[in-house]
Design an enzyme around this catalytic site. Structure first.
Site, PDB file in Angstrom:
ATOM      1  N   ASN A 244       7.746  -0.988  -2.525  1.00 34.78           N
ATOM      2  CA  ASN A 244       9.060  -1.612  -4.082  1.00 34.78           C
ATOM      3  C   ASN A 244       9.315  -0.216  -4.948  1.00 34.78           C
ATOM      4  O   ASN A 244      10.319  -0.363  -5.837  1.00 34.78           O
ATOM      5  CB  ASN A 244       7.561  -2.112  -5.582  1.00 34.78           C
ATOM      6  CG  ASN A 244       7.655  -3.813  -4.388  1.00 34.78           C
ATOM      7  OD1 ASN A 244       8.474  -4.183  -4.031  1.00 34.78           O
ATOM      8  ND2 ASN A 244       6.739  -4.161  -4.702  1.00 34.78           N
TER       9      ASN A 244
ATOM     10  N   HIS B  80       0.376  -4.487  -1.159  1.00 38.63           N
ATOM     11  CA  HIS B  80       0.082  -2.979  -0.781  1.00 38.63           C
ATOM     12  C   HIS B  80       2.396  -2.182  -1.659  1.00 38.63           C
ATOM     13  O   HIS B  80       2.238  -1.521  -0.792  1.00 38.63           O
ATOM     14  CB  HIS B  80       0.504  -2.367   0.540  1.00 38.63           C
ATOM     15  CG  HIS B  80      -0.752  -3.022   1.220  1.00 38.63           C
ATOM     16  ND1 HIS B  80      -1.287  -4.063   1.482  1.00 38.63           N
ATOM     17  CD2 HIS B  80      -2.206  -2.024   1.116  1.00 38.63           C
ATOM     18  CE1 HIS B  80      -2.066  -4.185   2.039  1.00 38.63           C
ATOM     19  NE2 HIS B  80      -3.150  -3.470   1.933  1.00 38.63           N
ATOM     20  N   CYS B  81       2.197  -3.170  -2.850  1.00 37.21           N
ATOM     21  CA  CYS B  81       3.113  -3.311  -3.286  1.00 37.21           C
ATOM     22  C   CYS B  81       5.034  -3.205  -2.081  1.00 37.21           C
ATOM     23  O   CYS B  81       5.886  -2.357  -2.408  1.00 37.21           O
ATOM     24  CB  CYS B  81       3.632  -2.084  -3.891  1.00 37.21           C
ATOM     25  SG  CYS B  81       2.799  -1.621  -5.432  1.00 37.21           S
ATOM     26  N   THR B  82       5.000  -3.756  -0.724  1.00 37.47           N
ATOM     27  CA  THR B  82       5.802  -4.186   0.295  1.00 37.47           C
ATOM     28  C   THR B  82       5.573  -5.451   0.237  1.00 37.47           C
ATOM     29  O   THR B  82       5.104  -5.335   1.890  1.00 37.47           O
ATOM     30  CB  THR B  82       5.659  -2.648   0.806  1.00 37.47           C
ATOM     31  OG1 THR B  82       6.344  -3.045   2.040  1.00 37.47           O
ATOM     32  CG2 THR B  82       4.003  -2.804   1.424  1.00 37.47           C
TER      33      THR B  82
END
Length: 389
Positions: free
Chosen positions: A104, A343-345
């Site tokens: 992100n 995991h911010c993805t």
């Protein structure tokens, strides 16, 4: 967590731990002896503080094969550095190419500029194991393409992207290349000139063994960015606008001198050990972990197969077990620290096919012991037996 058990730390992809003793010793020494403002005065402590920053730049330049240390702008973290690169380079109407592996920290700044300034973004899809189709990437380039932004290694899959090959494409097509080195700095060899990297965003708190609140952005000497922030620099103070001199142009405000003193020693440690040696050890641990987990019934590993080079990131799903529950039990019952979730993805999870559930991510580090990997494997097996009994 069982207080009788020491922590087994397998969350190095988020922040490396433990740190070399030289890191925290340097931070304490700096706080005691030279914690003045760098570049803001000519007295002895201020000069000492300035030397800390310059020494850190020199060591980073040596590690990443950067010709001029002043082409490195310090940042709070990779996210800060990526925002400086993306927001400082792109203008309305520009086209950007990224991939379906991005964190992100790349996706959100791009999407924000897409909404606010009308930039166009193309996400080149990767295969389920994280492989990028180079032909598709080059085919996505248009006359308006200004930038290719790509992670060096997926923080979910561990896949290593062919940055050098992408750099060749970028140079041939006159497009700038921004590399997110959050999972590769200090772990994989990086040569910004040899790999055709125009901007390299890196964290201090992961593979470089430094503290949180440190990182930076390498900016090619022929590339000018609009500063992300304006303010005091200690140079050209009489001017109403931000100075053009590097690195001051990109470093408004007082720097984290204490943290950068620690980062300097972390980088020095990496230079002595070498990224090649660090990756080789982490590779052994990764293979050991993957092979052990493969024997767990109902467990699915994400990313490339065990035979493929990757960074030390092992994400997995266990049939019938929520990833958050798995991470909780590993922590509370076995004293093992991992990370679960997205995991911010979300792009990465869509690529891997784990968007509905997220995943458990275990990430060994240079100081992880083989016995700790055995404990992790045994713990997953025990949780699996208990929950499915």
């Amino acid at each position: 967590m069982n207080d009788n058990k020491p922590i087994i730390y397998l969350d190095n992809a988020a922040t490396s731990w433990p740190k070399p003793s030289s890191v925290w010793e340097a931070m304490e020494r700096n706080m005691r002896e030279s914690a003045a403002n760098p570049g803001r005065g000519s007295h002895t402590m201020a000069v000492k503080a300035s030397r800390v920053l310059f020494e850190t730049r020199k060591r980073l330049a040596r590690l990443f094969r950067i010709g001029n240390p002043n082409d490195i702008a310090f940042a709070l973290n990779t996210t800060h550095a990526l925002n400086l690169a993306i927001q400082g380079l792109l203008k309305p109407g520009d086209h950007v190419i990224a991939t379906s592996l991005e964190h992100n920290s790349i996706r959100r700044p791009l999407e924000a500029l897409k909404r606010k300034q009308g930039i166009e973004v193309t996400y080149v899809p990767a295969s389920k194991d994280g492989t990028i189709d180079m032909k598709a990437l080059e085919a996505a380039i248009t006359p308006r393409t200004k930038l290719i932004a790509v992670t060096h290694s997926s923080n979910l899959l561990g896949t290593i992207t062919p940055v050098g090959e992408i750099g060749e494409i970028a140079r041939r097509r006159n497009v700038k290349l921004l590399v997110d080195a959050a999972q590769s700095a200090g772990v994989l060899p990086i040569d910004v000139m040899g790999m055709g990297i125009d901007m390299l965003a890196f964290p201090g708190h992961k593979g470089l063994m430094g503290p949180q609140g440190t990182g930076g952005l390498y900016i090619h000497p022929n590339l000018e960015l609009e500063p992300l922030m304006q303010g005091g620099t200690g140079s050209k103070s009489e001017a109403p606008e931000q100075p053009n001199v590097r690195p001051d142009r990109y470093e408004a405000g007082t720097q984290n001198t204490v943290g950068l003193a620690g980062l300097s020693e972390g980088v020095n440690y990496i230079l002595k050990e070498t990224p090649e040696a660090i990756h080789a050890k982490e590779r052994e641990l990764t293979i050991q972990l993957m092979e052990g987990l493969q024997s767990v019934q109902g467990l699915t590993l994400l990313g490339p197969g065990v035979e493929v080079e990757r960074t030390a990131i092992v994400s997995f799903l266990l049939e019938g077990v929520d990833p958050s529950e798995m991470a909780f039990l590993l922590d509370q019952q076995f004293g093992i620290a991992v990370r679960a979730g997205f995991h911010c993805t979300p792009l990465g999870h869509e690529t891997a096919g784990s968007y509905e559930t997220g995943a458990v991510r275990a990430s060994p580090g240079y100081f992880t012991e083989k016995s700790e990997i055995v404990s992790m494997i045994d713990a997953v097996k025990e949780i699996n037996r208990t929950l499915k009994a």
